[in-house]
Design a protein around this motif. Structure first.
Motif, short mmCIF file in Angstrom:
data_model
loop_
_atom_site.label_atom_id
_atom_site.label_comp_id
_atom_site.label_asym_id
_atom_site.label_seq_id
_atom_site.Cartn_x
_atom_site.Cartn_y
_atom_site.Cartn_z
N GLU A 402 -8.34 3.91 1.89
CA GLU A 402 -8.14 2.75 1.02
C GLU A 402 -7.23 3.10 -0.15
OE1 GLU A 402 -11.12 -0.68 -0.52
OE2 GLU A 402 -11.51 1.32 -1.33
N ARG A 403 -7.39 4.31 -0.70
CA ARG A 403 -6.57 4.74 -1.82
C ARG A 403 -5.09 4.82 -1.40
NH1 ARG A 403 -9.79 8.22 -3.31
NH2 ARG A 403 -9.06 9.99 -2.07
N GLY A 404 -4.83 5.36 -0.21
CA GLY A 404 -3.46 5.43 0.26
C GLY A 404 -2.90 4.06 0.64
N PHE A 405 -3.75 3.21 1.16
CA PHE A 405 -3.34 1.87 1.60
C PHE A 405 -3.06 0.96 0.41
CE2 PHE A 405 -5.07 -2.34 3.33
CZ PHE A 405 -3.83 -2.76 3.77
N GLY A 406 -3.93 1.01 -0.57
CA GLY A 406 -3.75 0.17 -1.75
C GLY A 406 -4.05 -1.29 -1.51
N GLY A 407 -4.76 -1.60 -0.45
CA GLY A 407 -5.10 -2.99 -0.14
C GLY A 407 -6.56 -3.12 0.22
N TYR A 408 -6.94 -4.33 0.63
CA TYR A 408 -8.33 -4.62 0.95
C TYR A 408 -8.66 -4.17 2.37
CZ TYR A 408 -12.55 -7.33 1.98
OH TYR A 408 -13.80 -7.72 2.36
N MET A 409 -9.77 -3.46 2.51
CA MET A 409 -10.26 -3.02 3.80
C MET A 409 -11.74 -3.38 3.93
SD MET A 409 -8.47 0.81 3.86
CE MET A 409 -9.86 1.43 4.79
#
Length: 462
Positions: A402-409
């Motif tokens: 999630e930190r690398g993605f920076g979006g909602y999961m």
């Protein structure tokens, strides 16, 4: 296998007893529950069970003899003592291979080795009687058992070798002692046991030290760490690439997906080039195709043989297998996952989705050791590039991704929870990729989703 017990004893460094010459071994078993008359039972000590405790049961099942590394009582059949039963199993497999005189192809790599093994088998078996190991029976037990199941009538044995820690290849490679060694690629897989990517390259190329005299190495040129490590051991390895690369004889290029989701590829060899459609899709499969072409060429097969074998290949149900339910395509790629294969699958799924929504159902990549956190953060960045409509995630590294993605999961949860969340998306057309390490059993989510979308397509209850 049809060695006599006397031949088995001599192979394992033991003296044959009376009657050993007349006793013929039919199969080798490590599970006492499957032993029948004429089988040779190896007492293997594992994490949960010790085969020595089941030797008597194996004897009652009809075992012709038992191979043990410690004293055992109440066993009503001959017992051959060895120092290490796993090592002895490997020695016996090597003896059997020498007896049969087969040409052995050993396949290893971080990703794609099972795909290459299966593809090569499909190509080679058109011309030769061919053996292979079942799925990923590729470790210190699975490899020798697979070799011992092969027969003298099978001219080519294609064996996959899987390693996860330093020293594994040094135990596996002497058993295989290949005529042809194939290394598909290297990447950040099994870092917990192999250290870093340079360690992976060094461990994989250790296979080349055990090539038989006159043997050939087929190695990817797309990974400098791998290619340079191979050059240190073999003067002139045969190179292949998954790109257009001047000066490389065996090249394949992904041309895109057709309407059914099959992949279109351009394959070039010294014989010429051919465009073909295969039951797999994605740029990361181009290197597998080029690898198979290089290995097949060394075995005397033609470009036409390769094309025919590849196109007749049946899709593996857990390797980027596409399952269509109405307007939703579910890609079941749940066989396993590492950073290399995960990135390739996500990018291919994005390409296949086109303008349709892409949903990712992903799980942890295991056995990455100290690299686990940064590698899962990198996975998040790959996900961000793919711009999915939703990400479901299962495993301990949710927050890192999630930190690398920076979006909602969303957490995937158990199949029932996942399906409830899926229904909330109200997606009638799109692509869903399901992938994660084998131990997470991501196939349960894939199977549940397939049932769901098929029911929806047929107008049945959700």
């Amino acid at each position: 296998m049809n060695l006599t017990l006397a031949e088995v004893a001599r192979c394992l460094g033991a003296l044959p007893d009376d009657g050993f010459e007349e006793t013929v071994i039919t199969e080798v078993k490590t599970d006492s529950r499957t032993v029948t008359g004429g089988d040779l039972f190896f007492c293997i000590a594992g994490e949960n069970f010790d085969g020595h405790e089941f030797a008597a049961q194996a004897a009652k099942g009809g075992a012709a003899a038992v191979i043990a590394s410690r004293m055992i009582d109440d066993v009503d059949c001959p017992v051959i003592m060895v120092r290490d039963t796993v090592a002895a199993l490997g020695r016996l497999a090597a003896c059997w291979r020498d007896t049969c005189g087969a040409m052995l192809v050993a396949v290893t790599g971080t990703a794609g080795k099972t795909t290459v093994k299966e593809l090569l088998y499909n190509v080679v078996s058109q011309r030769f009687a061919t053996a292979k190991n079942y799925r990923n029976f590729n470790n210190q037990i699975g490899l020798p058992l697979s070799m011992l199941k092969a027969t003298a009538e099978q001219e080519v044995w294609i064996m996959e070798l899987g390693i996860s820690r330093r020293g594994d290849m040094e135990e596996l490679a002497p058993v295989a002692s290949p005529d042809l060694a194939v290394i598909t690629n290297v990447g950040p897989g099994h870092l917990e046991g192999l250290g870093n990517e340079a360690g992976v390259a060094s461990a994989k190329t250790s296979l080349l030290r055990f090539l038989r005299q006159g043997g050939t190495a087929v190695v990817s040129k797309d990974y400098p760490l791998l290619w340079n490590a191979a050059l240190e051991l073999v003067g002139s390895p045969v190179g292949f690439t998954g790109h257009d690369a001047p000066g490389t004889d065996f090249c394949a290029r992904f041309l895109g997906a057709d309407e059914s989701g099959d992949g279109r590829f351009l394959l070039r060899t010294p014989e010429g080039e051919v465009e073909l459609t295969a039951p797999f899709c994605g740029a990361h499969y181009a290197e597998n195709l080029a690898c198979v072409a290089a290995a097949a060429h060394h075995l005397g097969l033609t470009l036409d043989d390769v094309a025919a074998g590849v196109q007749s290949m049946a899709a593996d149900p857990q390797r980027f297998c596409r399952k269509l339910g109405g307007g939703v395509m579910v890609i079941d790629d749940t066989y396993n996952a590492n950073p290399l294969s995960m990135a390739g699958s996500i990018r291919t799924a994005r390409e296949m989705a086109g303008d349709r929504p892409l949903v990712l159902v992903l799980g942890d990549m295991r056995e990455l050791g100290e690299e686990a956190i940064p590698r899962h953060e990198e996975l998040g960045k790959v996900i961000r590039e793919a711009a999915p409509a939703m990400v479901f995630y299962k495993g301990d590294h949710f927050l890192d991704v999630e930190r690398g993605f920076g979006g909602y999961m969303r957490r995937a949860g158990e199949p029932d929870e996942f399906l409830e969340a899926w229904r909330e998306l109200c997606i009638s057309k799109g692509v869903v990729l399901v992938k994660g390490s084998r131990s997470l059993k991501m196939e349960l989510l894939a199977n549940a989703l397939c049932r769901e979308v098929n029911a929806e397509a047929q107008g049945g209850p959700k």
